[in-house]
Design a protein around this motif. Structure first.
Motif, PDB file in Angstrom:
ATOM      1  N   UNK A   1     -12.945 -10.127 -52.260  1.00 28.32           N
ATOM      2  CA  UNK A   1     -14.064  -9.846 -52.798  1.00 28.32           C
ATOM      3  C   UNK A   1     -14.350 -10.654 -54.113  1.00 28.32           C
ATOM      4  N   UNK A   2     -15.621 -10.853 -53.990  1.00 32.28           N
ATOM      5  CA  UNK A   2     -16.155 -11.868 -55.400  1.00 32.28           C
ATOM      6  C   UNK A   2     -16.203 -10.887 -56.535  1.00 32.28           C
ATOM      7  N   UNK A   3     -15.637 -11.376 -57.422  1.00 38.02           N
ATOM      8  CA  UNK A   3     -15.737 -10.465 -58.884  1.00 38.02           C
ATOM      9  C   UNK A   3     -16.988 -10.889 -59.504  1.00 38.02           C
ATOM     10  N   UNK A   4     -17.827  -9.995 -60.351  1.00 37.25           N
ATOM     11  CA  UNK A   4     -18.785 -10.382 -60.949  1.00 37.25           C
ATOM     12  C   UNK A   4     -18.644 -10.196 -62.455  1.00 37.25           C
ATOM     13  N   UNK A   5     -19.393 -10.750 -63.085  1.00 31.60           N
ATOM     14  CA  UNK A   5     -19.179 -10.704 -64.811  1.00 31.60           C
ATOM     15  C   UNK A   5     -20.944 -10.178 -65.068  1.00 31.60           C
ATOM     16  N   UNK A   6     -20.871  -8.848 -65.601  1.00 24.21           N
ATOM     17  CA  UNK A   6     -21.997  -8.240 -65.860  1.00 24.21           C
ATOM     18  C   UNK A   6     -22.229  -7.667 -67.232  1.00 24.21           C
ATOM     19  N   UNK A   7     -23.454  -8.068 -67.762  1.00 19.11           N
ATOM     20  CA  UNK A   7     -23.823  -7.323 -69.165  1.00 19.11           C
ATOM     21  C   UNK A   7     -24.847  -6.239 -68.901  1.00 19.11           C
ATOM     22  N   UNK A   8     -24.348  -5.034 -69.486  1.00 18.84           N
ATOM     23  CA  UNK A   8     -25.226  -3.974 -69.258  1.00 18.84           C
ATOM     24  C   UNK A   8     -25.725  -3.267 -70.544  1.00 18.84           C
ATOM     25  N   UNK A   9     -27.148  -3.281 -70.712  1.00 19.84           N
ATOM     26  CA  UNK A   9     -27.816  -2.636 -72.021  1.00 19.84           C
ATOM     27  C   UNK A   9     -28.682  -1.638 -71.723  1.00 19.84           C
ATOM     28  N   UNK A  10     -28.369  -0.332 -72.284  1.00 17.57           N
ATOM     29  CA  UNK A  10     -29.181   0.792 -72.421  1.00 17.57           C
ATOM     30  C   UNK A  10     -29.880   0.917 -73.784  1.00 17.57           C
ATOM     31  N   UNK A  11     -31.244   1.001 -73.574  1.00 17.86           N
ATOM     32  CA  UNK A  11     -32.146   1.534 -74.771  1.00 17.86           C
ATOM     33  C   UNK A  11     -32.824   2.479 -74.580  1.00 17.86           C
ATOM     34  N   UNK A  12     -33.059   3.380 -75.809  1.00 18.29           N
ATOM     35  CA  UNK A  12     -33.722   4.576 -75.808  1.00 18.29           C
ATOM     36  C   UNK A  12     -34.995   3.890 -76.371  1.00 18.29           C
ATOM     37  N   UNK A  13     -36.301   4.050 -75.759  1.00 18.70           N
ATOM     38  CA  UNK A  13     -37.351   3.311 -76.525  1.00 18.70           C
ATOM     39  C   UNK A  13     -38.231   4.397 -77.209  1.00 18.70           C
ATOM     40  N   UNK A  14     -39.061   4.131 -78.186  1.00 15.40           N
ATOM     41  CA  UNK A  14     -40.131   5.104 -78.799  1.00 15.40           C
ATOM     42  C   UNK A  14     -41.100   5.287 -77.964  1.00 15.40           C
ATOM     43  N   UNK A  15     -41.479   6.539 -77.603  1.00 16.84           N
ATOM     44  CA  UNK A  15     -42.617   6.883 -76.755  1.00 16.84           C
ATOM     45  C   UNK A  15     -43.617   6.045 -76.645  1.00 16.84           C
ATOM     46  N   UNK A  16     -44.263   5.779 -75.336  1.00 17.22           N
ATOM     47  CA  UNK A  16     -45.370   5.095 -75.116  1.00 17.22           C
ATOM     48  C   UNK A  16     -45.234   3.508 -75.406  1.00 17.22           C
ATOM     49  N   UNK A  17     -44.130   2.917 -75.454  1.00 14.32           N
ATOM     50  CA  UNK A  17     -43.989   1.470 -75.825  1.00 14.32           C
ATOM     51  C   UNK A  17     -43.349   0.650 -74.897  1.00 14.32           C
ATOM     52  N   UNK A  18     -43.037   1.213 -73.432  1.00 10.84           N
ATOM     53  CA  UNK A  18     -42.417   0.350 -72.301  1.00 10.84           C
ATOM     54  C   UNK A  18     -43.193  -0.967 -72.147  1.00 10.84           C
ATOM     55  N   UNK A  19     -44.300  -0.901 -72.132  1.00  5.64           N
ATOM     56  CA  UNK A  19     -45.012  -2.105 -71.807  1.00  5.64           C
ATOM     57  C   UNK A  19     -44.973  -3.111 -72.874  1.00  5.64           C
TER      58      UNK A  19
END
Length: 98
Positions: A1-19
């Protein structure tokens, strides 16, 4: 099986700023050594998780230390309330056919 190198970032945003956050979030130039990238966001638009696949940990680290990445992070900063990030190694799991 191929091994993957992965960067994961989770951010909580200010309301209404996703765009606005998504416009600031897109890298320019596209990072060398990045194979694929995905973004997943919560229904309320206040949390976004980015998952990127890399040729190696060194390629990811090189991008993270680059000036374009520092500028990108500065552009995102006003939209971010909290951030968690980590580098992972893994592989694709086989899902049985139905």
């Amino acid at each position: 099986m191929d091994e993957h190198f992965v960067w994961v970032t989770t951010r909580r945003l200010r309301p209404g700023t996703l765009g606005e956050f998504e416009r600031a979030w897109r890298p320019d130039p596209y990072p060398q050594g990045m194979r694929r990238a995905f973004a997943y966001w919560s229904e309320d638009g206040q949390e976004i998780t980015g998952v990127s696949f890399w040729d190696s940990k060194e390629a990811c680290d090189s991008w993270r230390d680059s000036e374009p990445e520092k500028q990108r992070r500065a552009a995102m900063a006003s939209y971010v309330v909290e951030e968690r990030e980590r580098f992972c190694r893994g592989r694709e799991l086989a899902v049985p056919q139905r």
